[in-house]
Design an enzyme around this catalytic site. Structure first.
Site, short mmCIF file in Angstrom:
data_model
loop_
_atom_site.label_atom_id
_atom_site.label_comp_id
_atom_site.label_asym_id
_atom_site.label_seq_id
_atom_site.Cartn_x
_atom_site.Cartn_y
_atom_site.Cartn_z
N TYR A 56 0.85 -1.20 0.00
CA TYR A 56 0.00 0.00 0.00
C TYR A 56 0.87 1.23 0.00
O TYR A 56 1.85 1.31 0.74
CB TYR A 56 -0.91 0.04 1.24
N GLU A 58 -0.56 4.86 -0.50
CA GLU A 58 -1.37 6.07 -0.74
C GLU A 58 -0.50 7.31 -0.59
O GLU A 58 0.32 7.40 0.33
CB GLU A 58 -2.53 6.13 0.26
N ASP A 202 -7.07 13.34 -25.17
CA ASP A 202 -7.11 11.95 -24.73
C ASP A 202 -6.45 11.11 -25.82
O ASP A 202 -7.06 10.82 -26.85
CB ASP A 202 -8.56 11.52 -24.49
N THR A 228 -4.26 5.93 -21.85
CA THR A 228 -4.08 4.59 -21.30
C THR A 228 -2.64 4.20 -21.60
O THR A 228 -1.96 4.82 -22.43
CB THR A 228 -5.01 3.56 -21.97
N LYS A 231 -2.54 0.39 -24.93
CA LYS A 231 -2.94 0.27 -26.34
C LYS A 231 -1.67 0.37 -27.19
O LYS A 231 -0.80 -0.49 -27.05
CB LYS A 231 -4.01 1.31 -26.64
N ARG A 237 -2.20 -2.78 -18.45
CA ARG A 237 -3.45 -2.02 -18.35
C ARG A 237 -3.30 -0.95 -17.28
O ARG A 237 -3.06 -1.27 -16.11
CB ARG A 237 -4.62 -2.93 -17.97
C1 LIG Z 1 -9.63 3.10 -24.24
C2 LIG Z 1 -9.99 4.53 -24.05
C3 LIG Z 1 -10.32 5.06 -22.80
C4 LIG Z 1 -10.61 4.22 -21.59
O1 LIG Z 1 -9.72 3.36 -21.18
P1 LIG Z 1 -10.10 2.18 -20.14
O2 LIG Z 1 -8.76 1.80 -19.67
O3 LIG Z 1 -10.79 1.14 -20.97
O4 LIG Z 1 -10.97 2.76 -19.09
C5 LIG Z 1 -10.51 6.41 -22.69
N1 LIG Z 1 -10.42 7.21 -23.75
C6 LIG Z 1 -10.13 6.74 -24.97
C7 LIG Z 1 -10.04 7.68 -26.12
C8 LIG Z 1 -9.92 5.38 -25.17
O5 LIG Z 1 -9.67 4.92 -26.39
#
Ligand SMILES: *Cc1c(COP(=O)(O)O)cnc(C)c1O
Length: 420
Positions: A56, A58, A202, A228, A231, A237
């Site tokens: 932990y 925090e 994003d 994220t 990807k 993740r």
């Molecule tokens: C995949 C994605 C997210 C969310 O990601 P998670 O890890 O699935 O919550 C947010 N914004 C965009 C543009 C994404 O492609």
């Protein structure tokens, strides 16, 4: 067999171990074309499978609420420093659990419930967390949305400007989940400046392309960047918030204590490893190859009569409108899965069909490029997709099985990280 091996898991819980091995084999045998997925390195797998999960912590490095942070502080600092160096930003927070909570942290940091926020509509290619109505972000904020032009399938910047001027949103989100074209960060920045909004980029889908120089960077245009890590960036993740110095404190406070408790330190370690990998010259080659493969695949699909939203791709992602092929996205995606080709059904812009049974499929090249497939293999992929779609329309299961066997044969020659 899974690599690293899982002998202890196999002894302690054979039922679960069998399922893990099954999934590893499935990932080895299928052409994985889901645009948001990848294969992480075995180094990342090892980092995420460590005793760091026991701890932990925090708070942030040097300011924790629990003792015993001699190593965790250094691990998190490594990840933060690597993120800052890779993307060239003043500030990085690597604690957010995933992309959706990372975006929620931005709302908590920079807006109040009921404020007007703006993002790309989900059916046009935006993400749920950019203010779509079923999401908390659409329920708790007054969300206004922009889309794409019907004639080009591309983001309508005139509409973005018009809506922004009329609605004066506090936040403008750019980026999405089904955008096959380059995002014009300078144009979004100009609009955000004009209306006094904070621009949030994003880059969940394209972070690896940005890091590898295969997509323009939002740095210097968007004050806040969310992404994220799993990807195109090819990490575990997780997610990160990147920002200028001005927004650093508010974002950190929103993540902890605003939204989360203890960070997932094993994930932080995996992110640190992935960021180191992404800083190597070979990762720039990877990012360029992802785009080259997507463009080659797009061309080969168009030669076979497939109708692509926006007429092609600039990045890792392709959106096919199957209307002209006389089959819905869902039955096509299911048939392709049986043929060893894994992708997802997806809404296309202005889709006349329902989201659970839409007109399109979405695919991308991050995972197959990691596997080592190149532009020479893309016509073969397009041919399999074409044959699987035709077989699905004709109800010809044996043709589908034949494709699956050919897929397995080809992929046997391409090593998969995580499989030995
Ligand atoms: C995949 C994605 C997210 C969310 O990601 P998670 O890890 O699935 O919550 C947010 N914004 C965009 C543009 C994404 O492609």
């Amino acid at each position: 067999m899974h690599e690293p091996g899982i002998p202890h898991l196999t002894a302690a819980d054979p039922e679960l171990a069998t399922l893990v091995e099954g999934e590893a084999k499935r990932q080895f045998e299928k052409v994985r074309l889901i645009a948001s997925e990848n294969y992480v390195s075995t180094a990342v797998l090892e980092a995420t499978g460590t005793v760091l999960t026991n701890k932990y912590s925090e708070g942030y490095a040097g300011k924790r609420y629990y003792e015993g942070q001699q190593f965790i502080d250094q691990i998190e600092t490594l990840a933060v420093d690597r993120a800052k160096a890779l993307f060239g930003v003043d500030h990085a927070n690597v604690q957010t659990y995933s992309g959706s909570p990372a975006n929620l942290a931005v709302y908590l940091a920079l807006a109040n419930p009921g404020d007007t926020v703006m993002g790309m509509g989900l059916p046009a290619g935006g993400h749920l967390t950019h203010g779509w109505n079923v999401s908390a972000t659409g329920k708790w904020f007054r969300a206004v949305q922009y889309g794409v032009r019907k004639d080009t399938g591309r983001i309508d910047l005139d509409e973005v400007r018009e809506v922004a001027r009329a609605e004066r949103p506090k936040l403008i989100f750019c980026g999405g989940t089904a955008i096959p074209r380059t995002i014009d960060f300078p144009a979004f920045a100009e609009i955000a400046r004009e209306v006094g909004a904070v621009l949030v980029a994003d880059i969940a889908h394209i972070a690896g392309l940005v890091a590898g120089g295969a997509h323009p960077s939002p740095v210097g245009h968007a004050q806040v960047i969310t992404t994220t890590t799993h990807k195109t960036l090819r990490g575990p993740r997780g997610a990160m918030l990147l920002s200028d110095a001005e927004h650093a404190k508010a974002l950190d406070k929103a993540v902890f204590p605003g939204l989360q408790g203890g960070p997932h330190n094993h994930t932080t370690a995996g992110i640190a490893v992935a960021l180191r990998e992404a800083a190597q010259p070979s990762f720039a080659e990877y990012a360029a190859a992802v785009v080259a493969n997507a463009q080659a695949l797009a061309g080969a699909l168009q030669e076979r009569g497939f109708d692509l939203v926006s007429g092609g791709t600039d990045n890792h992602l392709i959106l096919i409108d199957l209307t002209s092929k006389g089959i819905g996205g869902k039955p096509a995606a299911q048939a392709m899965d049986r043929a060893g080709i894994e992708l997802n059904y997806n809404t296309v812009p202005f889709d006349p069909r329902k989201p659970f049974d839409p007109s399109g499929v979405r695919l991308g090249t991050p995972a197959v490029t990691t596997r080592g497939l190149g532009v020479d293999q893309m016509p073969q992929l397009a041919d399999w997709i074409d044959r699987a779609v035709q077989a699905a329309s004709a109800g010809d299961e044996s043709a589908i099985e034949k494709v699956a066997a050919e897929v397995r044969d080809l992929l046997a020659a391409y090593p998969m990280p995580g499989w030995a």
